[in-house]
Design an enzyme around this catalytic site. Structure first.
Site, PDB file in Angstrom:
ATOM      1  N   SER A 107       0.798  -1.234   0.000  1.00 18.43           N
ATOM      2  CA  SER A 107       0.000   0.000   0.000  1.00 18.43           C
ATOM      3  C   SER A 107       0.826   1.277   0.000  1.00 18.43           C
ATOM      4  O   SER A 107       0.255   2.373  -0.105  1.00 18.43           O
ATOM      5  CB  SER A 107      -0.956   0.012   1.196  1.00 18.43           C
ATOM      6  OG  SER A 107      -2.067  -0.816   0.935  1.00 18.43           O
TER       7      SER A 107
ATOM      8  N   LYS B  58       0.093   3.682  -2.750  1.00 14.39           N
ATOM      9  CA  LYS B  58      -0.926   4.728  -2.703  1.00 14.39           C
ATOM     10  C   LYS B  58      -0.335   6.130  -2.655  1.00 14.39           C
ATOM     11  O   LYS B  58      -1.041   7.114  -2.896  1.00 14.39           O
ATOM     12  CB  LYS B  58      -1.867   4.489  -1.518  1.00 14.39           C
ATOM     13  CG  LYS B  58      -2.721   3.216  -1.664  1.00 14.39           C
ATOM     14  CD  LYS B  58      -3.638   3.008  -0.471  1.00 14.39           C
ATOM     15  CE  LYS B  58      -4.588   1.837  -0.677  1.00 14.39           C
ATOM     16  NZ  LYS B  58      -3.939   0.525  -0.584  1.00 14.39           N
TER      17      LYS B  58
ATOM     18  N   SER C 149      -5.897   3.234   4.432  1.00 12.01           N
ATOM     19  CA  SER C 149      -5.410   2.445   3.297  1.00 12.01           C
ATOM     20  C   SER C 149      -6.545   1.691   2.613  1.00 12.01           C
ATOM     21  O   SER C 149      -6.359   0.568   2.132  1.00 12.01           O
ATOM     22  CB  SER C 149      -4.324   1.458   3.758  1.00 12.01           C
ATOM     23  OG  SER C 149      -3.488   1.112   2.680  1.00 12.01           O
TER      24      SER C 149
ATOM     25  N   LYS D 292       3.121   6.643   4.805  1.00 13.26           N
ATOM     26  CA  LYS D 292       2.284   5.541   4.315  1.00 13.26           C
ATOM     27  C   LYS D 292       2.899   4.201   4.684  1.00 13.26           C
ATOM     28  O   LYS D 292       4.099   3.979   4.520  1.00 13.26           O
ATOM     29  CB  LYS D 292       2.120   5.624   2.793  1.00 13.26           C
ATOM     30  CG  LYS D 292       1.017   4.729   2.276  1.00 13.26           C
ATOM     31  CD  LYS D 292      -0.345   5.252   2.667  1.00 13.26           C
ATOM     32  CE  LYS D 292      -1.448   4.232   2.467  1.00 13.26           C
ATOM     33  NZ  LYS D 292      -1.413   3.109   3.433  1.00 13.26           N
TER      34      LYS D 292
END
Length: 437
Positions: free
Chosen positions: A52, A55, A118, A245
């Site tokens: 993730s 992202k 997420s 993140k």
């Protein structure tokens, strides 16, 4: 000693091995966010699975689309069948989405779900809203990565999931493919995201938020980044962390791109493929500790510096025969504590302006850049260069002319020529007479 960076970082022709930080991660990298100087790296070019952390590219493209007026934070988003189905997969990180939501979901709502929690369905919906389809969005991701100068990467979906988790709805690549990035590419993406759209931290730093608060679809989103202040998951808080993140899948392991700011200094760390959820925070803390505890900022060269033996440069065909030259800005560098004496200034002269004899030709304008001053490093500490070529180019200051030198008229030039002629004759006569004795 904490870092306080305000200016330029050095260049060096030497590279040295990284210190052994005993990091329990497959790959890692640490970068100063202001200058782009790399402070540490381990297996930084190894292709791994970002999960993730992918992202961050969605976030970059979203901010860019808003900046360009293609969408707004209040733009309503239609939930496709694909995004709807993924959002209802309880094995994945998600907020449940409706196709009949009233009012419709906004870009801002879905962005918060993706950045904080997420949420994969929300990410897919945003990709479709920006590009018309996730397939088009994946192309945008790969194109933007190339534009930003990333080297080792491959995007096949917008979320970072394994394609097989998309149950045949993957937009690109084969059914068993996954996004891939090196730690260097990942930190470079984060560097550009923070540099171009620092407002991403306004959302990335939120520890807890309720999605669709006050409705039957209310969902309490706890930020997966446990290092952020106020996160209910206690024990992993790191002072100054406000993003960025996390990422994890069964194949990728546990990773995090973390960023912290202390005493005016922002660092970005990436650790990839640790063994557990807590481990990624522990290893990231080691990396950030190394940066804040071992590096310092030092002004090595003050503004107005003159190169030894080159405080002036000769000027031909000018009203004056020389001009003063010096730097206009100081040079500061991020250095290991105690290595101040291992940095020395080095001048490179502008070959387009200086002839083979090191002379300028009139006219010369005040402020003309006649050279560049950088720093050389003679130590044995870690020196890994910069995360971008632009950052490396900024790690220097110009040497400029301090006054105008107008071109001399024909009469002055003629008289100088005549004077030079007789001067040469007189010098030859003197040498000859000396030879008699």
């Amino acid at each position: 000693m904490a870092l306080v960076l305000t200016s330029f970082v050095t260049t060096s022709s030497k590279a040295h091995a990284a210190p052994d930080l005993q990091l329990k991660a497959e790959a890692a990298i640490l970068v100063d966010a202001e200058t782009g100087r790399i402070l540490f790296e381990k297996n930084a070019d190894k292709m791994l699975l970002p999960a993730s952390m992918t992202k961050m590219m969605m976030e970059y493209l979203l901010f860019e689309a808003i900046e360009e007026g293609k969408i707004t934070w209040d733009t309503p988003v239609t939930i496709s069948d694909r995004a709807f189905k993924i959002s209802h997969n309880s094995n994945l990180s998600n907020v449940w989405l409706r196709q009949d939501a009233n009012p419709a979901y906004t870009v801002k709502e879905l962005f918060e779900a993706a950045a904080i929690y997420s949420a994969n369905g929300a990410t897919m919906a945003l990709a479709e809203a920006i590009a018309g389809s996730e397939k088009n969005f994946v192309k945008m991701m790969n194109d933007k990565a190339k534009e930003l100068g990333l080297k080792k990467y491959k995007f096949v979906n917008s979320t970072g999931l394994n394609n097989r988790d998309l149950k045949g709805m993957h937009p690109a690549g084969g059914p068993e493919e996954m996004n891939q990035m090196s730690a260097r590419a990942t930190v470079k993406l984060a560097y550009h995201l923070l540099k171009d759209y620092p407002q991403v931290l306004d959302t990335a730093s939120i520890p807890v938020k309720k999605f669709r608060e006050g409705t039957p679809d209310e969902n309490r989103m706890i930020n997966w980044n446990w290092m952020i202040e106020g996160n209910p998951r206690q024990g992993y808080y790191y002072k100054g962390v406000d993003g960025l993140k996390t990422g994890s899948t069964d194949l990728a392991g546990y990773s995090i791109t973390a960023t912290a700011k202390r005493n005016g200094t922002r660092l970005i760390s990436v650790v990839m493929k640790t063994a557990s959820n807590p481990a990624r925070f522990e290893e990231s803390a080691k990396l950030l500790d190394y940066g804040y505890n071992n590096f310092m900022k030092k002004e090595v060269v003050k503004a107005g510096y003159t190169v030894e033996g080159k405080s002036t440069l000769p000027v031909i065909k000018g009203k004056e025969k020389k001009v003063e030259v010096q730097t206009t800005e100081p040079i500061s560098t991020v250095m290991l504590t105690g290595e101040e004496k291992k940095y020395k200034p080095k001048a490179t002269w502008n070959e387009k302006l200086l002839n083979g004899n090191g002379e300028l030709t009139a006219p010369v304008k005040k402020g003309d850049q006649v050279g560049t001053l950088t720093l050389t490093y003679s130590g044995e500490g870690s020196n890994f260069g910069y995360i971008t070529k632009e950052a490396e180019q900024k790690a220097s200051v110009p040497i400029v002319a301090q006054a105008d030198v107008e071109k001399a008229n024909w009469f002055v030039l003629t008289m100088r020529g005549i004077g030079g002629f007789f001067s040469d004759i007189w010098t030859n006569v003197v040498d000859m007479v000396k030879g008699w004795f």
